[in-house]
Design a protein around this motif. Structure first.
Motif, PDB file in Angstrom:
ATOM      1  N   TYR A   1      31.420  24.187 -21.127  1.00  0.00           N
ATOM      2  CA  TYR A   1      31.127  23.325 -22.271  1.00  0.00           C
ATOM      3  C   TYR A   1      32.381  22.510 -22.564  1.00  0.00           C
ATOM      4  N   ASP A   2      32.204  21.224 -22.872  1.00  0.00           N
ATOM      5  CA  ASP A   2      33.369  20.348 -22.960  1.00  0.00           C
ATOM      6  C   ASP A   2      33.275  19.316 -24.087  1.00  0.00           C
ATOM      7  N   LYS A   3      32.329  19.467 -24.994  1.00  0.00           N
ATOM      8  CA  LYS A   3      32.207  18.478 -26.073  1.00  0.00           C
ATOM      9  C   LYS A   3      33.412  18.601 -27.009  1.00  0.00           C
ATOM     10  N   ASP A   4      34.064  17.467 -27.266  1.00  0.00           N
ATOM     11  CA  ASP A   4      35.249  17.399 -28.120  1.00  0.00           C
ATOM     12  C   ASP A   4      36.398  18.254 -27.599  1.00  0.00           C
ATOM     13  N   MET A   5      36.433  18.494 -26.305  1.00  0.00           N
ATOM     14  CA  MET A   5      37.514  19.238 -25.659  1.00  0.00           C
ATOM     15  C   MET A   5      37.955  18.449 -24.433  1.00  0.00           C
ATOM     16  N   THR A   6      38.971  18.930 -23.759  1.00  0.00           N
ATOM     17  CA  THR A   6      39.408  18.287 -22.519  1.00  0.00           C
ATOM     18  C   THR A   6      39.386  19.308 -21.385  1.00  0.00           C
ATOM     19  N   SER A   7      39.164  18.791 -20.202  1.00  0.00           N
ATOM     20  CA  SER A   7      39.143  19.617 -18.996  1.00  0.00           C
ATOM     21  C   SER A   7      39.703  18.796 -17.839  1.00  0.00           C
ATOM     22  N   TYR A   8      39.999  19.478 -16.750  1.00  0.00           N
ATOM     23  CA  TYR A   8      40.345  18.784 -15.507  1.00  0.00           C
ATOM     24  C   TYR A   8      39.767  19.570 -14.342  1.00  0.00           C
ATOM     25  N   ALA A   9      39.621  18.901 -13.203  1.00  0.00           N
ATOM     26  CA  ALA A   9      39.113  19.519 -11.982  1.00  0.00           C
ATOM     27  C   ALA A   9      40.250  19.612 -10.965  1.00  0.00           C
ATOM     28  N   ARG A  10      40.184  20.635 -10.122  1.00  0.00           N
ATOM     29  CA  ARG A  10      41.216  20.836  -9.100  1.00  0.00           C
ATOM     30  C   ARG A  10      40.557  21.238  -7.793  1.00  0.00           C
ATOM     31  N   ILE A  11      41.136  20.785  -6.691  1.00  0.00           N
ATOM     32  CA  ILE A  11      40.712  21.177  -5.347  1.00  0.00           C
ATOM     33  C   ILE A  11      41.871  21.885  -4.669  1.00  0.00           C
ATOM     34  N   THR A  12      41.548  22.922  -3.924  1.00  0.00           N
ATOM     35  CA  THR A  12      42.521  23.577  -3.055  1.00  0.00           C
ATOM     36  C   THR A  12      41.852  23.766  -1.704  1.00  0.00           C
ATOM     37  N   ILE A  13      42.569  23.411  -0.659  1.00  0.00           N
ATOM     38  CA  ILE A  13      42.112  23.652   0.708  1.00  0.00           C
ATOM     39  C   ILE A  13      43.151  24.518   1.401  1.00  0.00           C
TER      40      ILE A  13
ATOM     41  N   CYS B   1      43.248  32.226   4.333  1.00  0.00           N
ATOM     42  CA  CYS B   1      43.782  33.368   3.587  1.00  0.00           C
ATOM     43  C   CYS B   1      45.264  33.273   3.336  1.00  0.00           C
ATOM     44  N   CYS B   2      45.987  32.783   4.288  1.00  0.00           N
ATOM     45  CA  CYS B   2      47.435  32.969   4.159  1.00  0.00           C
ATOM     46  C   CYS B   2      48.235  31.820   4.764  1.00  0.00           C
ATOM     47  N   GLY B   3      47.616  30.684   4.880  1.00  0.00           N
ATOM     48  CA  GLY B   3      48.308  29.544   5.454  1.00  0.00           C
ATOM     49  C   GLY B   3      48.898  28.664   4.376  1.00  0.00           C
ATOM     50  N   VAL B   4      49.223  27.475   4.740  1.00  0.00           N
ATOM     51  CA  VAL B   4      49.699  26.483   3.800  1.00  0.00           C
ATOM     52  C   VAL B   4      48.506  25.955   3.031  1.00  0.00           C
ATOM     53  N   GLU B   5      48.579  25.987   1.711  1.00  0.00           N
ATOM     54  CA  GLU B   5      47.503  25.460   0.887  1.00  0.00           C
ATOM     55  C   GLU B   5      47.842  24.060   0.418  1.00  0.00           C
ATOM     56  N   TYR B   6      46.818  23.221   0.341  1.00  0.00           N
ATOM     57  CA  TYR B   6      46.958  21.871  -0.194  1.00  0.00           C
ATOM     58  C   TYR B   6      46.137  21.813  -1.472  1.00  0.00           C
ATOM     59  N   THR B   7      46.702  21.248  -2.531  1.00  0.00           N
ATOM     60  CA  THR B   7      45.985  21.208  -3.798  1.00  0.00           C
ATOM     61  C   THR B   7      46.342  19.953  -4.581  1.00  0.00           C
ATOM     62  N   THR B   8      45.398  19.490  -5.373  1.00  0.00           N
ATOM     63  CA  THR B   8      45.630  18.392  -6.310  1.00  0.00           C
ATOM     64  C   THR B   8      44.625  18.535  -7.427  1.00  0.00           C
ATOM     65  N   ARG B   9      44.847  17.791  -8.494  1.00  0.00           N
ATOM     66  CA  ARG B   9      43.956  17.851  -9.652  1.00  0.00           C
ATOM     67  C   ARG B   9      43.733  16.473 -10.229  1.00  0.00           C
ATOM     68  N   THR B  10      42.650  16.369 -10.992  1.00  0.00           N
ATOM     69  CA  THR B  10      42.369  15.109 -11.678  1.00  0.00           C
ATOM     70  C   THR B  10      43.159  15.045 -12.980  1.00  0.00           C
ATOM     71  N   SER B  11      43.111  13.912 -13.618  1.00  0.00           N
ATOM     72  CA  SER B  11      43.643  13.791 -14.971  1.00  0.00           C
ATOM     73  C   SER B  11      42.735  14.569 -15.910  1.00  0.00           C
ATOM     74  N   ASP B  12      43.212  14.802 -17.127  1.00  0.00           N
ATOM     75  CA  ASP B  12      42.389  15.454 -18.149  1.00  0.00           C
ATOM     76  C   ASP B  12      41.386  14.450 -18.702  1.00  0.00           C
ATOM     77  N   TYR B  13      40.232  14.979 -19.060  1.00  0.00           N
ATOM     78  CA  TYR B  13      39.203  14.153 -19.726  1.00  0.00           C
ATOM     79  C   TYR B  13      38.727  14.898 -20.950  1.00  0.00           C
TER      80      TYR B  13
END
Length: 152
Positions: A123-135, A140-152
């Motif tokens: 639920y996000d009405k009158d709140m902020t959230s962001y989304a993130r991806i990790t590959i 299990c144990c390699g190099v992870e790549y990650t980024t996120r969106t701005s807050d909305y």
């Protein structure tokens, strides 16, 4: 999700609220839709991409992207993560949605070469959230790549 199941979910949430609520510490529930998938409540019918962010590896190659999704009718947000390609069965793709108010996070993991992951909604009405991806190319144990969106 059928109408009867939606009504049952609303009644269950109201009962929990009357009993003082039963949620883990730091994981407030603002809606019976918290922790459920958008398709279960018909929230994908009016889905919008609020932010789109591409994930690059160290050499500048695009590995995938993450979208911060939102439904006006449901007042919910969720993450859609997409992998450009899965190079092996150990390729792991994560989609996270993070609600800033209480730091609640929902995550979906797709393994074995899957290319799309959808987190549960928050639920996000009158709140902020962001989304993130990790590959994690090694699953299990390699190099992870990650980024996120701005807050909305």
């Amino acid at each position: 999700m059928t109408f009867a199941k939606r009504i049952a979910a609303v009644i269950a949430a109201a009962t929990l609220a009357m009993l003082g609520g039963i949620t883990p510490a730091g994981a407030a529930t603002y809606s019976p839709m918290d922790g459920h998938y958008a398709y279960e409540y018909g929230c994908r019918a009016d889905q919008q991409v609020i932010y789109h962010k591409v994930l690059y590896n160290g050499s500048g190659t695009a590995l995938g992207y993450v979208d911060l999704m939102y439904s006006v009718n449901c007042h919910t947000a969720w993450a859609h993560a997409h992998s450009v390609k899965a190079t092996s069965e150990t390729w792991a793709l994560y989609a996270y949605i993070h609600r800033n108010r209480d730091d609640r996070v929902e995550v979906d993991l797709v393994k074995n070469g899957g290319q799309d992951a959808y987190s549960e909604m928050l639920y996000d009405k009158d709140m902020t959230s962001y989304a993130r991806i990790t590959i994690d190319p090694n699953g299990c144990c390699g190099v992870e790549y990650t980024t996120r969106t701005s807050d909305y």
